[in-house]
Design a protein around this motif. Structure first.
Motif, PDB file in Angstrom:
ATOM      1  N   LYS A  38     -63.827 -30.078  65.849  1.00  0.00           N
ATOM      2  CA  LYS A  38     -64.105 -29.015  64.958  1.00  0.00           C
ATOM      3  C   LYS A  38     -63.960 -29.439  63.426  1.00  0.00           C
ATOM      4  O   LYS A  38     -64.994 -28.817  62.573  1.00  0.00           O
ATOM      5  CB  LYS A  38     -62.691 -27.850  65.069  1.00  0.00           C
ATOM      6  N   THR A  39     -63.038 -30.360  63.069  1.00  0.00           N
ATOM      7  CA  THR A  39     -62.918 -30.779  61.764  1.00  0.00           C
ATOM      8  C   THR A  39     -64.170 -31.622  61.351  1.00  0.00           C
ATOM      9  O   THR A  39     -64.709 -31.530  60.365  1.00  0.00           O
ATOM     10  CB  THR A  39     -61.630 -31.547  61.697  1.00  0.00           C
ATOM     11  N   PRO A  43     -68.761 -26.281  61.595  1.00  0.00           N
ATOM     12  CA  PRO A  43     -69.354 -25.685  60.431  1.00  0.00           C
ATOM     13  C   PRO A  43     -68.564 -26.087  59.145  1.00  0.00           C
ATOM     14  O   PRO A  43     -67.430 -25.681  58.822  1.00  0.00           O
ATOM     15  CB  PRO A  43     -69.398 -24.195  60.522  1.00  0.00           C
ATOM     16  N   SER A  44     -69.446 -26.515  58.029  1.00  0.00           N
ATOM     17  CA  SER A  44     -68.899 -27.231  56.838  1.00  0.00           C
ATOM     18  C   SER A  44     -69.774 -27.392  55.790  1.00  0.00           C
ATOM     19  O   SER A  44     -71.041 -27.674  56.263  1.00  0.00           O
ATOM     20  CB  SER A  44     -67.864 -28.087  56.925  1.00  0.00           C
ATOM     21  N   SER A  45     -69.797 -27.155  54.437  1.00  0.00           N
ATOM     22  CA  SER A  45     -70.714 -27.322  53.888  1.00  0.00           C
ATOM     23  C   SER A  45     -70.654 -29.022  53.257  1.00  0.00           C
ATOM     24  O   SER A  45     -71.509 -29.360  52.771  1.00  0.00           O
ATOM     25  CB  SER A  45     -70.597 -26.734  52.367  1.00  0.00           C
ATOM     26  N   TRP A  46     -69.706 -29.470  54.167  1.00  0.00           N
ATOM     27  CA  TRP A  46     -69.740 -31.052  53.836  1.00  0.00           C
ATOM     28  C   TRP A  46     -70.486 -31.654  55.071  1.00  0.00           C
ATOM     29  O   TRP A  46     -70.506 -30.963  56.136  1.00  0.00           O
ATOM     30  CB  TRP A  46     -68.220 -31.684  54.149  1.00  0.00           C
ATOM     31  N   ARG A  51     -67.880 -36.189  55.696  1.00  0.00           N
ATOM     32  CA  ARG A  51     -66.600 -36.160  56.532  1.00  0.00           C
ATOM     33  C   ARG A  51     -66.217 -37.384  56.933  1.00  0.00           C
ATOM     34  O   ARG A  51     -65.328 -37.896  57.119  1.00  0.00           O
ATOM     35  CB  ARG A  51     -66.661 -34.754  57.456  1.00  0.00           C
ATOM     36  N   GLU A 133     -62.803 -23.438  50.419  1.00  0.00           N
ATOM     37  CA  GLU A 133     -63.341 -23.701  51.747  1.00  0.00           C
ATOM     38  C   GLU A 133     -63.611 -25.126  51.907  1.00  0.00           C
ATOM     39  O   GLU A 133     -63.362 -25.852  52.911  1.00  0.00           O
ATOM     40  CB  GLU A 133     -64.561 -22.862  52.325  1.00  0.00           C
ATOM     41  N   GLU A 134     -64.212 -25.749  50.940  1.00  0.00           N
ATOM     42  CA  GLU A 134     -64.476 -27.187  50.962  1.00  0.00           C
ATOM     43  C   GLU A 134     -63.411 -27.875  50.653  1.00  0.00           C
ATOM     44  O   GLU A 134     -63.153 -28.965  51.284  1.00  0.00           O
ATOM     45  CB  GLU A 134     -65.428 -27.556  49.557  1.00  0.00           C
ATOM     46  N   GLU A 136     -60.220 -27.030  51.669  1.00  0.00           N
ATOM     47  CA  GLU A 136     -59.520 -26.731  52.949  1.00  0.00           C
ATOM     48  C   GLU A 136     -60.243 -27.724  54.025  1.00  0.00           C
ATOM     49  O   GLU A 136     -59.623 -28.562  54.740  1.00  0.00           O
ATOM     50  CB  GLU A 136     -59.674 -25.376  53.302  1.00  0.00           C
ATOM     51  N   ASP A 137     -61.751 -27.893  54.152  1.00  0.00           N
ATOM     52  CA  ASP A 137     -62.340 -28.711  55.011  1.00  0.00           C
ATOM     53  C   ASP A 137     -61.899 -29.899  54.755  1.00  0.00           C
ATOM     54  O   ASP A 137     -61.775 -31.049  55.972  1.00  0.00           O
ATOM     55  CB  ASP A 137     -63.837 -28.468  54.713  1.00  0.00           C
TER      56      ASP A 137
END
Length: 178
Positions: A38-39, A43-46, A51, A133-134, A136-137
């Motif tokens: 998940k990490t 889904p992520s903008s990174w 990552r 959100e970024e 947090e990700d």
């Protein structure tokens, strides 16, 4: 037997991280695999490469050669190797976006001086243009790899060759972490 078969089919020694996951499901079971998936792939903008580079940086700050090699090998599948190497050498001067640099400043403090991490660090990251959100990700990547790098060091993972890291990177990009 399963580890031997996978290594034979893959054409390289299965990295110790995968060996631990296959051998001891209770130690590195499905929950850690799902959290990692998940990490690192959710889904992520990174991007996946960003990552993975964050994971390699956390590993660098934690002095974990296995994780540095593994996650650099994945990161360079989506970015120039010279860019990844510049970040690993000194993210403060590397030719990267201000957004990624701001995240790395935060993760550096989170990893190396967690008792000093404060709301001011969050404000600085947000003021530099990161969204909540970024941030947090990015923090999820650091939290995860602060655990994984320490386990890899404690278990004294064997350091594969660059070729084997590259082969494993391809497998992780195709199959994921879970």
């Amino acid at each position: 037997m399963l580890i031997r078969m996978i290594s034979l089919f893959a054409g390289y020694r299965l990295p110790d991280a995968a060996r631990v996951a296959f051998y001891d499901q209770e130690f590195v079971g499905p929950i850690l695999g799902e959290w990692t998936q998940k990490t690192m792939r959710g889904p992520s903008s990174w991007s996946v490469s960003e990552r993975e580079l964050m994971a390699a940086m956390v590993a660098s700050w934690s002095t974990c050669p296995f994780c540095i090699g593994a996650h650099r090998a994945i990161a360079v599948r989506g970015m120039e190797p010279t860019e990844a190497d510049a970040v690993l050498a000194d993210y403060r001067t590397a030719p990267i976006s201000d957004r990624l640099r701001a995240a790395l400043v935060f993760l550096d403090r989170m990893t190396r001086e967690p008792d000093q991490l404060s709301a001011d660090d969050v404000r600085a990251a947000l003021d530099a243009g990161l969204t909540t959100e970024e941030l947090e990700d990015a923090a999820a990547v650091a939290a995860l790899f602060n655990i994984i790098a320490r386990n890899a060091n404690a278990l004294d993972f064997e350091i594969p060759s660059a070729r084997d890291f590259d082969s494993a990177a391809g497998m992780l990009l195709r199959r994921g972490y879970a």
